[in-house]
Write an enzyme that holds these catalytic residues in place. Structure first.
Site, PDB file in Angstrom:
ATOM      1  N   HIS A  50       2.125 -26.441  16.837  1.00 43.41           N
ATOM      2  CA  HIS A  50       3.396 -26.063  16.845  1.00 43.41           C
ATOM      3  C   HIS A  50       4.143 -26.864  15.796  1.00 43.41           C
ATOM      4  O   HIS A  50       4.901 -27.803  15.869  1.00 43.41           O
ATOM      5  CB  HIS A  50       3.867 -26.441  18.219  1.00 43.41           C
ATOM      6  N   HIS A  83      -4.058 -25.853  21.404  1.00 51.10           N
ATOM      7  CA  HIS A  83      -3.630 -26.066  22.854  1.00 51.10           C
ATOM      8  C   HIS A  83      -4.489 -25.367  23.764  1.00 51.10           C
ATOM      9  O   HIS A  83      -4.531 -25.678  24.961  1.00 51.10           O
ATOM     10  CB  HIS A  83      -2.244 -24.954  23.222  1.00 51.10           C
ATOM     11  N   CYS A 105      -7.863 -28.837  20.962  1.00 46.84           N
ATOM     12  CA  CYS A 105      -8.264 -30.164  21.097  1.00 46.84           C
ATOM     13  C   CYS A 105      -9.159 -30.940  22.130  1.00 46.84           C
ATOM     14  O   CYS A 105      -8.902 -30.565  23.105  1.00 46.84           O
ATOM     15  CB  CYS A 105      -6.726 -30.966  21.190  1.00 46.84           C
ATOM     16  N   GLU A 135      -0.637 -24.644  26.351  1.00 47.85           N
ATOM     17  CA  GLU A 135      -1.542 -25.514  26.872  1.00 47.85           C
ATOM     18  C   GLU A 135      -1.744 -25.623  28.340  1.00 47.85           C
ATOM     19  O   GLU A 135      -2.621 -25.552  29.118  1.00 47.85           O
ATOM     20  CB  GLU A 135      -1.132 -27.071  26.490  1.00 47.85           C
ATOM     21  N   CYS A 203      -2.510 -37.663  25.934  1.00 47.14           N
ATOM     22  CA  CYS A 203      -3.226 -37.974  24.929  1.00 47.14           C
ATOM     23  C   CYS A 203      -2.811 -39.571  24.300  1.00 47.14           C
ATOM     24  O   CYS A 203      -1.744 -39.913  24.244  1.00 47.14           O
ATOM     25  CB  CYS A 203      -3.505 -37.138  23.960  1.00 47.14           C
ATOM     26  N   ASN A 233       5.634 -32.673  21.954  1.00 46.53           N
ATOM     27  CA  ASN A 233       5.424 -33.810  21.697  1.00 46.53           C
ATOM     28  C   ASN A 233       6.572 -34.570  20.824  1.00 46.53           C
ATOM     29  O   ASN A 233       7.074 -35.536  20.998  1.00 46.53           O
ATOM     30  CB  ASN A 233       3.912 -34.524  21.353  1.00 46.53           C
TER      31      ASN A 233
END
Length: 319
Positions: A50, A83, A105, A135, A203, A233
């Site tokens: 993103h 995601h 990820c 996600e 994470c 994030n």
């Protein structure tokens, strides 16, 4: 150049760590290597990460971003974004014979594995996350039913579950650490038998960047977050600074920086979300210098060394 508008001794303080995480590095490298190996076009389902700057750069190199797999020609190469995707999307790609590289990820994949185990054990799963985020859609798509989404403590209070004794939770990896702890506490208060992940799902990079903002915020008069509006994030970093009592703004291009945000400010904090490249952060630093900031100082913080292997078929050829 216009007249400087910051305080005469204005200084930029750089948060450490900031910017790319290992999962984002890997996802971008997957697209670039696929382009080198197979040539353009390479199709990518949803934005690889993103960040508008990153997506525009990859588009120039020959990546084609699509919303759904039916936009990808038969036999073409497609990459799943960092995601993650649902099982339904994986099955569709296989059925259509697409050449797939998965840039999910590995820390998101860990959550997918947890969901599979929890469902196999007969647990209903509460997912803490933001509705509509790719996600969340990918993680909830690991199970055919038996998953509930909560976004807030208020959602927990109205949650209806099948059996409070057979309940577990997982979380999106890019949430606010503090807000998630509040939601988890509410879940445990209402459902004391709820099972939790063996290790927290948020994470390391999200945690580290939020910790860096907590360290930086008391030392600055304003915080600039480099990140795109759809970056979870990055938004959490801006909200965190504001919660700590510091005005905070998010930009993903130097021209978005408004002079009035830093007018008269002596200490300007700068951080970048996990999907924002350092080159973009530096262009924001350059713009702050144009507006009168004199010195740039990096704050202390964790040095990240995490890296993830590339998928088979895209790894460097030994020679």
């Amino acid at each position: 150049m216009s007249e400087p508008i910051t305080a005469a001794d204005a200084e930029i303080l750089l948060a450490q760590p900031r910017g790319f995480c290992a999962g984002v590095d890997r996802a971008i490298e997957i697209v670039e290597r696929a382009l080198q190996r197979f040539g353009a076009p390479i199709y990518v389902r949803h934005e690889i990460v993103h960040n508008a700057y990153v997506v525009a750069d990859l588009r120039r190199k020959g990546a084609v971003f699509v919303r759904e797999l039916d936009e990808v020609p038969a036999g073409a190469t497609v990459i799943f974004s960092a995601h993650g995707v649902s099982k339904e999307v994986r099955n569709e790609a296989q059925a259509r014979g697409l050449n797939v590289f998965d840039a999910t990820c590995p820390l998101v994949t860990k959550v997918h594995v947890e969901v599979g185990k929890m469902r196999a054990e007969g647990c209903e799963i509460v997912m803490i996350g933001h509705k509509g985020h790719p996600e969340v859609e990918g993680t909830m798509g690991q199970a055919e039913g038996g998953m509930l989404l909560v976004e807030s403590v208020a959602d927990v209070q109205t949650l209806q579950v099948a059996d409070p004794a057979r309940l577990a939770y997982v979380t999106q990896t890019t949430l606010s650490v503090d807000e998630t702890l509040e939601i988890v506490a509410a879940l445990k208060a209402r459902f004391p038998l709820i099972a939790e992940p063996k290790k927290q799902d948020i994470c390391y990079a999200t945690q580290n960047r939020q910790d860096a903002v907590k360290f930086m915020a008391p030392q600055v008069d304003v915080v600039i977050v480099v990140g795109s509006p759809n970056s979870s994030n990055s938004n959490r970093l801006r909200e965190l600074a504001e919660r700590l009592g510091v005005p905070a703004y998010m930009v993903d291009a130097p021209e978005q920086l408004r002079a009035e945000w830093i007018a008269g400010k002596r200490r300007i904090g700068l951080t970048a979300g996990a999907s924002a490249p350092e080159a973009l952060a530096q262009s924001i630093v350059d713009r702050l210098r144009e507006l009168g900031a004199r010195n740039v100082r990096s704050l202390g913080g964790i040095e990240e060394t995490m890296s993830f292997p590339l998928p088979k078929g895209l790894q460097p050829v030994a020679g």
